[in-house]
Structure formats: structure tokens, C-alpha cells
Design an enzyme around this catalytic site. Structure first.
Site, PDB file in Angstrom:
ATOM      1  N   GLY A  95       0.561  -5.141   0.956  1.00 20.91           N
ATOM      2  CA  GLY A  95      -0.620  -5.554   0.304  1.00 20.91           C
ATOM      3  C   GLY A  95      -0.141  -6.054  -1.471  1.00 20.91           C
ATOM      4  CD  GLU A 122      -2.294  -7.123   3.244  1.00 21.13           C
ATOM      5  OE1 GLU A 122      -2.528  -6.227   3.274  1.00 21.13           O
ATOM      6  OE2 GLU A 122      -2.630  -7.661   4.404  1.00 21.13           O
ATOM      7  CB  ALA A 166      -1.159   0.144   1.227  1.00 21.46           C
ATOM      8  CD  GLU A 177       2.278  -5.466   5.432  1.00 19.66           C
ATOM      9  OE1 GLU A 177       3.099  -6.709   5.881  1.00 19.66           O
ATOM     10  OE2 GLU A 177       1.112  -5.197   4.203  1.00 19.66           O
TER      11      GLU A 177
END
Ligand code: CO8
Length: 262
Positions: free
Chosen positions: A113, A116, A69, A136
Site C-alpha cells: 500500500g 500504491e 497497509a 503482498e
């Protein structure tokens, strides 16, 4: 339709084709901001609704599938920004509603992300340059788009803990051994391999492809007895399709089936 953060094209030469989505923020290593995720959701829905498309491929660049992200965009968010906005779920969950198969073609970094997103796809084919991780923890957060849930299911609790807690990356060979990716190929062969796999799927009967996907997802998400029952009902229902008649008649008469149903 033209997009700012992704590229879309239709590939393949069969009756049904492949919807190819390329994440396209190369300078930011395809960091997933809200704009990109909006566009990705819209493009996937459009391909899913298009009868001429059999399955969807998501890919990135040679250097990065997606490095996570967008950290710069998230840096100043407050708890209430994150809690109240639907940014976190709105687009990230779209992929779960797609009925057609979605393949991730991963080269380079698939982190946070990005990892993911790859795991939300139905399967991952990786280049030998791929690197997967959930770093993260280095940012003072944890995975927020299913990483702590999908990783243990995909690669075991031990390896998931190792990745999530230490932030180390896993290379393509380890990812294949661990079961996160279905195949690893030389980087130069990645797109040919993925598009061939996609075309293979495109040529099968739409109902059986979509039901097969639903059934495997049941195994992944629910208890065995319920999954077996679900599979049985899906299996029964396919005998109501013209394509089942076509597929079996073609086998019996030693000819190639011509599946028609979308
Ligand atoms: N967000 C924003 N920008 C990024 C990101 C990112 N995730 N990753 C890389 N970039 C940018 C860099 O800032 C840099 O920009 P600039 O050239 O302007 O300085 C450019 O991309 C190139 O990056 P590097 O110079 O760092 O390239 P390197 O080859 O040296 O390193 C790495 C590559 C190792 C991938 C490194 O860039 C890195 O560690 N990136 C961050 C990886 C990361 O921590 N990802 C997790 C992010 S958090 C997350 O994903 C939470 C998911 C929650 C989802 C729920 C919905 C919100």
C-alpha cells in the site's frame, strides 16, 4: 488541527505555499492503518480547499515512506469485513479527488500500500535509498489499492508482473529507469529538491496547474482521441482567465508574471 498518525505543516516563502504531510508511525515503518488513512484524507482535503496552498507533498521517514497497509490490523479480517467495510476505498480514493498537484517524496521502503500510495500521487521524487515493491503475494493476498493497475501503466507489464509475482523490491535507480519516479536525488537532498519543485508549481497560475494535471490524468486513464479533445477544451478555457492575459503580457513586455488566480 492536530493528528495522531501524521504531521502537517505549511512550507515555502512564496505567495502560495506547500502543504507538507509527513506520515508518522515510525515504529511501524509508517504502516497505513485506517486511522492514518483517515487523517491523510482529511489533511489533503483541507490543503486542497486552502487558497494559500499551491500543492501538497506527502513524505515519510528516512527509513520508510510506508511499508504497506497495516498487516497486524488486517490479519484477522474476514471476507465479509473486507467486502462490507468502506475501509479499502474510503480513504485510499481521496487522493484521486484532489485538484492540486500532489508530490510523493520517497525515502526508504515504499511497499505494498505504500508503493500504491506513492503511485496515486501525481509524481514521485525518490531518494537514492528508496525501495519499491508489491510484496503482498508473500502474505497470501494481492495489491488492493490499484497496484496491479498502476504499475503496468507506469513501468510496463513485464516489470509489473516481475514485482507483483516475485515480490522482489526495485531500488531507486531501477525505478527511475523504469519510469516509476521522475527524479532520484541523494537522500540528504530529498526534501529540498521536492519543496523546490513544489514552490516552482506554487508560483504558476492555479487554473493552468490544475487543468494541466487533469489533462495528464486523462492521458493516463483514457483513450487518446478523448484525451486530445479534453485537452483542447481545457486549453480554450484558459483564454478566459486573467492569468493567461498576465502571463502572455509579461512575456511580451519582458517582465516576471504575477499570477493571481487560485
Ligand atoms: N504492517 C504492520 N507493521 C509493519 C509493517 C506493515 N506493513 N511493516 C513493518 N512493520 C513493523 C514490523 O512488524 C516491526 O514491528 P515490531 O518492531 O513491533 O516488530 C517494525 O515495523 C519494523 O519492521 P521490521 O523489524 O520488519 O524492519 P526490517 O528493517 O527488518 O524490515 C521490511 C523492513 C522489509 C519493510 C519489513 O518490515 C516488511 O517486510 N514489512 C512488510 C512489507 C509488506 O509486506 N507490505 C505489504 C503489506 S500488505 C498491503 O500493503 C496491502 C495493501 C492493500 C491496500 C488496500 C487497503 C487496505
Amino acid at each position: 488541527m492536530s493528528y495522531e498518525f501524521i504531521l502537517t505543516e505549511v512550507r515555502g516563502d512564496g505567495e502560495r505555499k506547500t502543504g507538507l504531510i509527513t506520515l508518522n508511525r515510525p515504529k511501524q515503518l509508517n504502516a497505513l492503518n485506517d486511522g492514518l488513512m483517515n487523517e491523510l484524507g482529511a489533511a489533503m482535503k483541507a490543503f486542497d480547499a486552502d487558497d494559500g496552498i499551491g500543492c501538497i507533498v506527502i513524505t515519510g521517514s528516512e527509513k520508510a515512506f510506508a511499508a504497506g497497509a497495516d498487516i497486524a490490523a488486517m490479519a484477522s479480517w474476514t471476507y465479509m469485513d473486507v467486502y462490507k467495510t468502506d475501509y479499502i476505498t474510503r480513504n485510499w480514493e481521496t487522493i484521486r479527488a484532489i485538484r492540486k498537484p500532489v508530490i510523493a517524496a520517497v525515502a526508504g521502503f515504499a511497499l505494498g500500500g505504500g508503493c500504491e500510495l506513492a503511485m496515486m500521487c501525481d509524481f514521485i521524487i525518490a531518494a537514492d535509498t528508496a525501495k519499491f515493491g508489491q510484496p503482498e503475494i508473500k502474505l497470501g493476498i494481492i495489491p488492493g489499492a490499484g497496484g496491479t493497475q498502476r504499475l503496468p501503466r507506469a513501468i510496463s507489464k513485464a516489470k509489473a508482473m516481475d514485482l507483483v509475482l516475485t515480490s522482489r523490491m526495485m531500488d531507486a535507480a531501477e525505478a527511475e529507469r523504469a519510469g516509476l519516479v521522475s527524479r532520484v536525488v541523494p537522500a540528504a537532498e530529498l526534501m529540498d529538491t521536492v519543496l523546490a519543485a513544489a514552490q516552482n508549481i506554487n508560483d504558476f497560475s492555479g487554473p493552468s496547474v490544475m487543468m494541466a494535471k487533469e489533462c495528464v490524468n486523462r492521458a493516463y486513464e483514457g483513450p487518446l482521441a478523448e484525451g486530445i479533445q479534453f485537452e483542447r477544451r481545457m486549453f480554450h478555457s484558459l483564454f478566459a482567465t486573467e492569468d493567461q492575459k498576465e502571463g502572455m503580457d509579461a512575456f511580451v513586455n519582458k517582465r516576471k508574471p504575477a499570477f493571481k488566480q487560485r
